[in-house]
Design an enzyme around this catalytic site. Structure first.
Site, mmCIF file in Angstrom:
data_model
loop_
_atom_site.group_PDB
_atom_site.id
_atom_site.type_symbol
_atom_site.label_atom_id
_atom_site.label_comp_id
_atom_site.label_asym_id
_atom_site.label_seq_id
_atom_site.Cartn_x
_atom_site.Cartn_y
_atom_site.Cartn_z
ATOM 1 N N CYS A 1 0.657 -1.329 -0.023
ATOM 2 C CA CYS A 1 0.046 -0.126 -0.069
ATOM 3 C C CYS A 1 0.784 1.300 -0.033
ATOM 4 O O CYS A 1 0.375 2.448 -0.322
ATOM 5 C CB CYS A 1 -0.860 -0.067 1.181
ATOM 6 N N LEU B 1 -1.349 -9.319 7.872
ATOM 7 C CA LEU B 1 -2.092 -8.242 8.482
ATOM 8 C C LEU B 1 -2.351 -8.002 9.786
ATOM 9 O O LEU B 1 -3.480 -8.900 10.104
ATOM 10 C CB LEU B 1 -3.374 -8.105 7.332
ATOM 11 N N HIS C 1 -3.979 7.732 1.913
ATOM 12 C CA HIS C 1 -4.001 6.232 1.425
ATOM 13 C C HIS C 1 -5.508 5.898 2.188
ATOM 14 O O HIS C 1 -5.789 5.877 3.530
ATOM 15 C CB HIS C 1 -3.137 5.661 1.721
ATOM 16 N N GLY D 1 -6.554 2.968 3.599
ATOM 17 C CA GLY D 1 -6.382 1.571 4.215
ATOM 18 C C GLY D 1 -7.340 0.837 4.665
ATOM 19 O O GLY D 1 -7.311 -0.183 4.879
ATOM 20 N N GLY D 2 -8.506 1.416 4.995
ATOM 21 C CA GLY D 2 -9.506 0.674 5.840
ATOM 22 C C GLY D 2 -10.256 1.519 6.690
ATOM 23 O O GLY D 2 -9.509 2.549 7.024
ATOM 24 N N PRO D 3 -11.268 1.300 7.403
ATOM 25 C CA PRO D 3 -11.852 2.171 8.338
ATOM 26 C C PRO D 3 -11.104 2.523 9.554
ATOM 27 O O PRO D 3 -10.885 3.614 9.995
ATOM 28 C CB PRO D 3 -13.138 1.728 8.830
ATOM 29 N N LYS D 4 -10.540 1.371 10.137
ATOM 30 C CA LYS D 4 -9.456 1.621 11.240
ATOM 31 C C LYS D 4 -8.100 2.453 10.792
ATOM 32 O O LYS D 4 -7.853 3.304 11.746
ATOM 33 C CB LYS D 4 -9.344 0.476 11.786
ATOM 34 N N SER E 1 -4.724 -0.894 -2.807
ATOM 35 C CA SER E 1 -3.370 -1.106 -2.392
ATOM 36 C C SER E 1 -2.359 0.226 -2.855
ATOM 37 O O SER E 1 -2.912 1.230 -2.606
ATOM 38 C CB SER E 1 -2.628 -2.407 -2.866
#
Length: 358
Positions: A143, A244, A280, A282-285, A315
Site C-alpha cells: 500500500c 495483516l 491512503h 487503508g480501511g476504516p480503522k 493497495s
C-alpha cells in the site's frame, strides 16, 4: 534562483468492468466457505465492517473458482494488468496533453503479481515508448508504493529536470484470494481490497511550464524498526497469503503524528498550514488511526472515505486515486499546501509535501 520543483501534471485511472456490490460478494464467498466448514455469518460481519459498497474485479465473478493454482492467477494478473496499465497511462498522458514518445522515465509499482520482463516493459512496447525510456519496476512496498513511487520519481526528476516521468500502479488484489484460508486476516482482506490501476504524469522543474497542479516540495520516508511482522505476504504454494496484524492502526496512531510534525518542521511548517490531506484508503480503522494521529477533523479525509466506499482499498493505487480526485475537483488555490501520505509493509510511512500552483 533555486531550481523549480517537479510537478504532478495529471492522473489517469482505470478500473476493470466487472463491478460487484459487497452483498453479492458476501453471498458468493459465504456459499463457498459455508460448504468448507467456515462461518458465513462471521464473513458477513467482517465484510460489512469494511464500509466498502462494492469493488471492481479483474475477472467476472464466475471465473474465480477455476483459478486453482498460483500460475493461473498470475497469468490473469499479467493479462488484465497489462490492459489496465495501458488504459491508465493513456488516460494520464491525454490529461497532460502528451504522447507516449514524450515519456523519459517509466516507474512501475505492484505487489499483487510478478512478471519478468515486468509489465512496464510490455507496456513500453505496446504504447510505443521511445527505446531510451528509463524503466524502474518496484515490487514489495504494498500500500505504501503509490506514495513511495511518487517520491522516488520526483527524486529522479530533480536530477533530470527536463524529463517527463510516468508512475504506474497496477494492483489486482482479488487474484490473491486464498480460498481455503478461514482466518480473520483473510476475511478482512477479502472484504476490503479491490482491483484497479492508476498512472501519474510528472514533469521535472524545467518542463513544468506553469502547470496548475501541485509541486512536490519535499519527501520523507520513515521505516519503523523491527515491524516487519505487521504487514506483507507469506508466499505459499497457492500464491500470496496476506499478513495483516490487527496492530496496524495502533502503530499508525502512535507514530504518524510525530513523523508528520518532524517533516513539516524541517520546512518551517505546522499541521495547521496544510489545507489538503491526500491519505491512503487503508480501511476504516486505518483512516481513523491516521486522522486521530494527526489530529484532523473528520471532513479532512472525506475523499479518502469516498474512495474506500466506491472501489475499496486498491493497495498502492489507492492514494493515487485519491490524488486524482483532488486534481479533478480543481478546488485548490495557488499556494495551497497539501500532504500526501501512505503506509505499508516494512512497516513504513511515506510523506510528500505538495504546493499547488505554478
Amino acid at each position: 534562483m533555486p531550481p523549480a520543483h517537479p510537478a504532478i501534471v495529471s492522473v489517469g485511472r482505470a478500473l476493470p468492468p466487472n463491478y460487484v456490490d459487497q452483498e453479492t460478494l458476501i453471498a458468493a464467498l459465504g456459499a463457498y466457505w459455508s460448504a468448507h466448514h467456515h462461518n458465513p455469518a462471521r464473513l458477513a460481519d467482517v465484510h460489512r465492517a469494511a464500509q466498502v459498497g462494492g469493488r471492481h474485479l479483474a475477472l467476472p465473478l464466475a471465473e474465480y473458482p477455476s483459478l486453482d493454482t498460483f500460475g493461473k492467477t498470475n497469468d490473469a494478473f499479467i493479462r488484465v494488468g497489462t490492459d489496465l496499465g495501458e488504459a491508465a497511462i493513456r488516460s494520464a498522458l491525454a490529461g497532460a496533453g502528451l504522447s507516449p514518445r514524450d515519456v523519459d522515465q517509466l516507474w512501475f509499482v505492484t505487489v499483487t503479481g510478478i512478471s519478468t520482463p515486468s509489465l512496464d516493459a510490455k507496456l513500453a512496447n505496446r504504447l510505443g515508448l521511445k527505446p531510451s525510456v528509463k524503466r524502474t519496476p518496484i515490487f514489495g512496498l504494498g500500500c505504501l508504493a503509490g506514495a513511495a513511487g511518487l517520491a522516488r520519481a520526483t527524486d529522479a526528476l530533480r536530477a533530470f529536470p527536463g524529463d517527463v516521468a510516468v508512475l504506474l500502479s497496477v494492483e489486482l488484489c482479488s487474484l490473491t484470494l486464498q480460498r481455503d484460508d478461514g482466518s480473520v486476516t483473510n476475511l478482512v482482506a477479502t472484504g476490503l481490497f479491490g482491483d484497479g490501476a492508476a498512472a501519474v504524469v510528472l514533469a521535472g522543474g524545467a518542463r513544468a511550464n506553469g502547470t496548475p497542479g501541485p509541486r512536490v516540495l519535499a519527501t520523507r520516508s520513515v521505516l519503523y524498526p523491527d515491524t516487519e511482522w505487521v504487514m506483507g505476504w507469506d508466499v505459499v504454494d497457492s500464491g500470496f497469503k496476506v499478513v495483516l496484524s490487527a496492530k496496524v492502526p495502533e502503530v499508525i496512531e502512535a507514530r504518524i503524528g510525530a513523523d508528520v510534525d518532524g517533516f513539516l518542521r524541517e520546512h518551517g511548517l505546522a499541521r495547521g498550514d496544510i489545507r489538503h490531506w491526500v491519505a491512503h484508503t487503508g480501511g476504516p480503522k486505518v483512516i481513523e488511526a491516521f486522522r486521530r494521529g494527526v489530529g484532523l477533523p473528520p471532513e479532512a479525509l472525506a475523499r479518502s472515505w469516498r474512495s474506500l466506499r466506491e472501489v475499496g482499498n486498491l493497495s498502492s493505487a489507492s492514494v493515487l486515486f485519491v490524488l486524482g480526485d483532488f486534481l479533478a475537483a480543481d478546488d485548490a488555490r495557488p499556494g495551497d499546501l497539501g500532504l500526501l501520505a501512505a503506509m505499508g509493509p516494512g512497516f513504513s510511512a511515506e510523506l510528500l509535501l505538495l504546493r499547488w500552483g505554478p
